[in-house]
Structures are given as C-alpha cells and as structure tokens.
Scaffold this active site. Structure first.
Site, mmCIF file in Angstrom:
data_model
loop_
_atom_site.group_PDB
_atom_site.id
_atom_site.type_symbol
_atom_site.label_atom_id
_atom_site.label_comp_id
_atom_site.label_asym_id
_atom_site.label_seq_id
_atom_site.Cartn_x
_atom_site.Cartn_y
_atom_site.Cartn_z
ATOM 1 C CG HIS A 178 0.107 2.406 1.007
ATOM 2 N ND1 HIS A 178 0.452 2.921 2.232
ATOM 3 C CD2 HIS A 178 -0.637 1.305 1.261
ATOM 4 C CE1 HIS A 178 -0.075 2.157 3.189
ATOM 5 N NE2 HIS A 178 -0.737 1.170 2.623
ATOM 6 C CG HIS A 220 -0.365 10.202 0.583
ATOM 7 N ND1 HIS A 220 0.875 10.523 1.074
ATOM 8 C CD2 HIS A 220 -0.609 8.927 0.977
ATOM 9 C CE1 HIS A 220 1.366 9.480 1.735
ATOM 10 N NE2 HIS A 220 0.480 8.505 1.689
HETATM 11 C C1 RDZ Z 1 5.474 -0.607 9.613
HETATM 12 C C2 RDZ Z 1 5.822 -0.982 8.239
HETATM 13 C C3 RDZ Z 1 6.602 -2.211 8.018
HETATM 14 C C4 RDZ Z 1 5.481 -0.230 7.191
HETATM 15 C C5 RDZ Z 1 4.738 1.031 7.259
HETATM 16 C C6 RDZ Z 1 3.909 1.108 6.053
HETATM 17 C C7 RDZ Z 1 3.178 2.417 6.008
HETATM 18 C C8 RDZ Z 1 2.159 2.695 7.014
HETATM 19 C C9 RDZ Z 1 3.496 3.297 5.041
HETATM 20 C C10 RDZ Z 1 2.857 4.614 4.892
HETATM 21 O O1 RDZ Z 1 2.316 4.660 3.629
HETATM 22 P P1 RDZ Z 1 1.814 6.042 3.062
HETATM 23 O O2 RDZ Z 1 2.994 6.946 3.045
HETATM 24 O O3 RDZ Z 1 1.316 5.708 1.680
HETATM 25 O O4 RDZ Z 1 0.726 6.526 3.939
#
Ligand code: RDZ
Length: 258
Positions: A178, A220
């Site tokens: 994110h 995180h």
């Molecule tokens: C399934 C798709 C297309 C994207 C996943 C996006 C996601 C869940 C990312 C994790 O984000 P963090 O590392 O910030 O938790």
C-alpha cells in the site's frame, strides 16, 4: 676474578653440560621453526596475532549492532502505534474507517479504475497517461511481490489477517504494497494531472494517511512502510524513464485507439 664472558659463551654454559646452538640461519629467516619470532615464550607478552575472521566474530560490527537496535526499536514502536489492530485496541472504534482507507490504496480498485478510464478515454493524451499508470501499477505489484518473496519478513504478531483480497506473498510484510502504491500514484498524479493546489495537497495527504494507517492497523512495522514509500517514489522514476508513447509502443496504442 672471573673474566667477563660474552652472552654466547654464558648461554653455552647454562645448559647443565648440554650445549644450545644458536644457528645464524634461524636468526635470519623469521619463518624457521627455531627462529625467535616463531617460538612462543611461555608468559611472554607478545602473543601471536589472531586470524582476521576470529577477530570479526569477537567484535560484532558497528553496522550489525546499529541494525539490530533499529529493528528492536521498529518492533517496539510499531506495536505501540498499532492502535487499531483489533476492535479491543486503544482506537479500535476507528478500525472500520482505517479499513476504508486500506481499500482506497488497494491494488484492485486502482487497476480496475485505470483500466476503465483507459477504455473510456477519448483523447490521446488521456490514453497515454492512463496506459502508463496501468503499466506503473502492474510493475509495482510485481516488484513488491518479488521483494516480499525474497525478504520473507512476517507481518507483526498483533496483525489480524482480515485484508480485502490478498495474494500468497501478502503473508509477508516487507515492503508495504500500500505504501509503494501510495507514493507511486501520488508522484504520478502530481506530475501528470492538472489539479488545483487544494487537490494536490489532498493527494499528498491521502498517500500519508494510507501509509500511517498500515502501522495503525497492525499490518506492518514502520520500516516496511518507510521502505515501501521509498520504493514507490523510486519506481516512478523508472516508469518515467520507460515512458510508453505512441512512438515507443505503437502496437500498444493501436489497441486503445477507437
Ligand atoms: C490482489 C492484488 C491485485 C493486489 C494485492 C494488494 C495487496 C493486498 C497488497 C498488500 O499490501 P500491504 O503489503 O500494504 O499489506
């Protein structure tokens, strides 16, 4: 009165009748077994130097200590800042709002939204910008998945794994996907969308809130988010370097021209 004798003569006479020979060759070649530099005198202060690798083990490097301390502070501070990690946490009532923020920085709405915009776009400038945004978002997903898979840092223990649509590497936390997306999209939008100043400020605020919310939700540690922001910021430079245009990728643009 005894006559003064040379040291060589005294030594020769001190062996209880046995002669001790001091060869010139052993005196001249320091590596020889009998040479004074090779012999270890019991109780002598000049001990043989330790091999370098032993010294390294006995003296942990400054960098190692600094990194372990940084990680310890990171874990401690991230746990304290995880105030929305559960409904019963200090700011548990704000958790639903934080989850809305989470969805606003998720990959799926951004990918679908950009794709939809691309299909609807009626100017070549819009097509060019949206096609590059789509490329940037896909590149970001791949890069984050690769780094997560390589580093394999587990999410904080206080995280509840109740996230909206995840892929397998999302059980790992370094870097925050994110945060990379927030920094990447923020730089992209500020550069390629003509926006009034209040809207530009809102875009920056959104990126910051998405990033801070990752730690507040307990998803995180702080270092995951900081690294993610740096990675996303740097990734934009890569996207700009590889910028797709009707000249550099005519076949791709032909797909979207109506
Ligand atoms: C399934 C798709 C297309 C994207 C996943 C996006 C996601 C869940 C990312 C994790 O984000 P963090 O590392 O910030 O938790």
């Amino acid at each position: 009165m005894p006559s003064p004798r040379s040291s060589r003569e005294r030594r020769a006479g001190s062996g209880g009748g046995r002669l001790e020979f001091l060869s010139l060759v052993s005196q001249r070649s320091p590596g020889a077994p009998d040479s004074p530099s090779h012999r270890k005198e019991p109780g002598s202060a000049a001990a043989a130097p330790l091999p370098e690798e032993d010294c390294m083990k006995l003296n942990p490097s400054f960098l190692g200590i600094a990194l372990s301390s940084l990680l310890a502070i990171d874990l401690w501070a991230s746990k304290r800042l995880g105030v929305c990690a559960g409904e019963d946490s200090a700011w548990g009532s704000a958790r639903p709002l934080m989850k809305v923020v989470e969805v606003s920085g998720h990959g799926i709405p951004w990918l679908l939204g950009t794709f939809y915009g691309l299909c609807q776009s009626d100017s070549s400038a819009a097509r060019e910008v949206l096609l590059n945004l789509l490329f940037a978002l896909l590149l970001d997903l791949v890069l984050v998945a690769v780094v997560k898979g390589l580093v394999k840092r587990r999410r904080p223990t206080h995280n509840k794994m109740d996230m909206f649509v995840t892929i397998s590497v999302d059980k790992y936390s370094f870097p925050s996907g994110h945060a990379t997306r927030a920094a990447l999209v923020c730089r992209f939008v500020l550069r390629h969308l003509v926006l009034a100043v209040p809207l530009r400020v809102l875009v920056v605020l959104w990126a910051l809130i998405v990033s801070v919310s990752r730690v507040m939700l307990g998803r995180h540690n702080m270092t995951d988010v900081l690294f993610g922001l740096l990675l996303g910021y740097a990734l934009y430079s890569v996207v700009e370097y590889c910028w797709l245009s009707p000249l550099s990728a005519p076949a791709l643009f032909a797909l979207w021209s109506h």
